[in-house]
Scaffold this active site. Structure first.
Site, PDB file in Angstrom:
ATOM      1  N   LEU A  74      14.564 -51.238 -66.352  1.00  0.00           N
ATOM      2  CA  LEU A  74      14.094 -51.814 -67.608  1.00  0.00           C
ATOM      3  C   LEU A  74      12.626 -52.216 -67.511  1.00  0.00           C
ATOM      4  CD1 LEU A  74      17.122 -54.180 -68.360  1.00  0.00           C
ATOM      5  CD2 LEU A  74      16.838 -51.770 -68.991  1.00  0.00           C
ATOM      6  N   ALA A 125      -6.455 -47.130 -65.744  1.00  0.00           N
ATOM      7  CA  ALA A 125      -7.140 -48.008 -64.799  1.00  0.00           C
ATOM      8  C   ALA A 125      -7.167 -49.435 -65.324  1.00  0.00           C
ATOM      9  CB  ALA A 125      -8.555 -47.507 -64.558  1.00  0.00           C
ATOM     10  N   GLY A 126      -7.085 -50.394 -64.405  1.00  0.00           N
ATOM     11  CA  GLY A 126      -7.078 -51.792 -64.801  1.00  0.00           C
ATOM     12  C   GLY A 126      -7.239 -52.706 -63.609  1.00  0.00           C
ATOM     13  N   CYS A 177       8.715 -56.779 -60.533  1.00  0.00           N
ATOM     14  CA  CYS A 177       9.284 -55.637 -59.807  1.00  0.00           C
ATOM     15  C   CYS A 177       8.344 -55.000 -58.799  1.00  0.00           C
ATOM     16  CB  CYS A 177       9.760 -54.574 -60.808  1.00  0.00           C
ATOM     17  SG  CYS A 177      11.155 -55.095 -61.819  1.00  0.00           S
ATOM     18  N   ARG A 182       4.631 -63.582 -63.004  1.00  0.00           N
ATOM     19  CA  ARG A 182       4.815 -63.295 -61.580  1.00  0.00           C
ATOM     20  C   ARG A 182       3.816 -62.250 -61.095  1.00  0.00           C
ATOM     21  NH1 ARG A 182      11.306 -62.657 -61.803  1.00  0.00           N
ATOM     22  NH2 ARG A 182      10.718 -61.954 -63.890  1.00  0.00           N
TER      23      ARG A 182
END
Length: 439
Positions: free
Chosen positions: A153, A256-257, A264, A332
């Protein structure tokens, strides 16, 4: 069928609600009485588009119920899913399976007849074997089958992913009863011709980790290509499109980032690395992916400082987006955490705005001022940084933003805005992977 879901976190609540929407009778069990009470009152513990309505509709229809009483919850269940957390274990990076094993033990001790126990949590290879050992040791008198059914998911699109999956992986030891039960559990998907893939249990456990590691590798690859593009004067968006049009490669996960985060990819890549080391089959590519991604997040902070002229002390930086991706409040391993830390270490004051994540982010970023809108965050700032590509940030009034800032510096870490458009609005622009024609 009657289905019991142990755990009402992201996977458990979404899966339980979707199973109920298929027409199954579902009981969701959680030890946290406060969480159960909140869900029953209509307050979801996570932000996921459409989840509150899905839960409410099926609860009202009587197909979805909640309890803290596990023994009562598993009575008469055809399938009992374990969907508890498996965070990275402190100290060594292995998946912490204590919650899985504790749930398995309590389930087995509560059974009054044959059962199929399904591990939905993401677990390393061999976890199902240990759950089976627990079952045989505690209840040798019962026919208990242990199945692996990993989830795939995407946060922000989980309901659609569950109802229209690319595949449903079911790992068993060949038990006809287990195969029959799982086929009936997922029978409603047959109208959508969802591929139900039966494998060995250990194979199913590995498929989940391999899939996430491969996607994390694609992200990390294009991020490194972005760095090379900046060094040689090329354009990463054109590179991405040029290779993504190749059907053997595909265009997804080639944007890209600032690096991947979330619940996960970080823990699953690390767990796969540890599994490879334990079995003397090291996965060097994934080891490198983990290292490069961790370094990249901090490097984005330095990129912002450079855009400020190399000095951030006493300056204000506005961040747009703090969650690891849009359409979730999940913080997270979000890149924003490392970026904020780097900026604060450099002496900058940070203001942030996120459409859904600020309540979760605030205690994790105690020195950051949370603004009420993108425009409020930008007001008086020396730099505006696009960190998360929320839809709400895709068509901002750039002239209004630039005119409200002390210094109109835009650091676009998601390459949302064409450089020419931003410059016409008055911004000095820094982006990821070049300043070419595709920008």
């Amino acid at each position: 069928m009657k289905i019991t879901m142990i755990g009402t976190g992201y996977v458990g609540l979404v899966s339980g609600a979707c199973f109920a929407d298929f027409g199954h009778d579902v009981v969701c069990v959680d030890k946290d009485a406060g969480k159960i009470a909140a869900i029953e009152a209509g307050t979801m513990p996570i932000y996921e588009p459409g989840l509150d309505q899905l839960v409410g509709t099926n609860a009202a229809a009587g197909r979805l119920t909640f309890t803290t009483d596990l023994p009562e919850g598993v009575k008469g269940a055809d399938a009992i899913f374990i969907a508890v957390g498996t965070p990275s274990r402190r100290g060594d990076g292995h998946a912490d399976l204590s919650y899985v094993y504790a749930a398995a033990k309590e389930i087995v001790e509560s059974l009054d007849g044959p059962a199929v126990i399904v591990t939905k949590s993401t677990v390393p290879v061999g976890t199902g074997d240990e759950v089976e050992r627990i079952a045989r040791e505690l209840r040798p008198d019962l026919d208990i089958q242990v199945v692996s059914n990993p989830e795939f998911l995407r946060e922000g699109a989980a309901i659609g992913d569950f109802k229209r999956p690319d595949r449903v992986v079911v790992g068993t030891t060949g038990s006809e009863r287990a195969i029959s039960v799982m086929s009936q559990v997922y029978r409603p998907l047959n109208l959508n011709q969802a591929p139900l893939m039966f494998t060995g249990r250990r194979t199913a456990e590995l498929i989940k980790y391999a899939a996430n590691a491969f996607l994390a590798t694609k992200i990390t690859f294009i991020n490194e290509m972005a760095d090379l593009c900046e060094a040689v004067g090329a354009e990463v968006q054109d590179v991405s499109r040029g290779i993504g049009l190749d059907k053997r490669i595909g265009s997804k996960f080639l944007h890209a980032g600032p690096g991947y985060g979330g619940s996960c990819f970080p823990k699953d890549t690390l767990a796969l690395v540890k599994t490879g080391q334990d079995y003397d089959a090291p996965i060097r590519i994934v080891e490198t992916v983990v290292q490069v991604n961790d370094l990249r997040k901090r490097a984005m902070g330095r990129k912002i400082v450079k855009a400020l002229g190399g000095e951030a002390r006493g300056k204000t930086v506005a961040l747009l987006g703090v969650t690891f991706k849009p359409n979730t409040d999940d913080m997270r391993d979000a890149p924003s955490l490392a970026i904020v830390q780097a900026l604060e270490d450099a002496g900058a004051k940070v203001v942030a705005y996120d459409p859904e994540g600020m309540d979760v982010a605030a205690p994790m970023m105690p020195g950051v001022t949370m603004a009420g809108s993108a425009y409020e965050a930008a007001s008086g700032a020396d730099a505006l940084v696009l960190v998360t590509e929320w839809d709400a940030f895709r068509a901002l009034d750039l002239k209004r933003l630039a005119s409200s800032m002390s210094a109109p510096v835009l650091v676009d870490l998601r390459n949302i805005y064409p450089v020419a458009e931003a410059e016409a609005a008055g911004f000095t622009v820094t982006r990821v992977g070049g300043k070419g024609s595709a920008a």
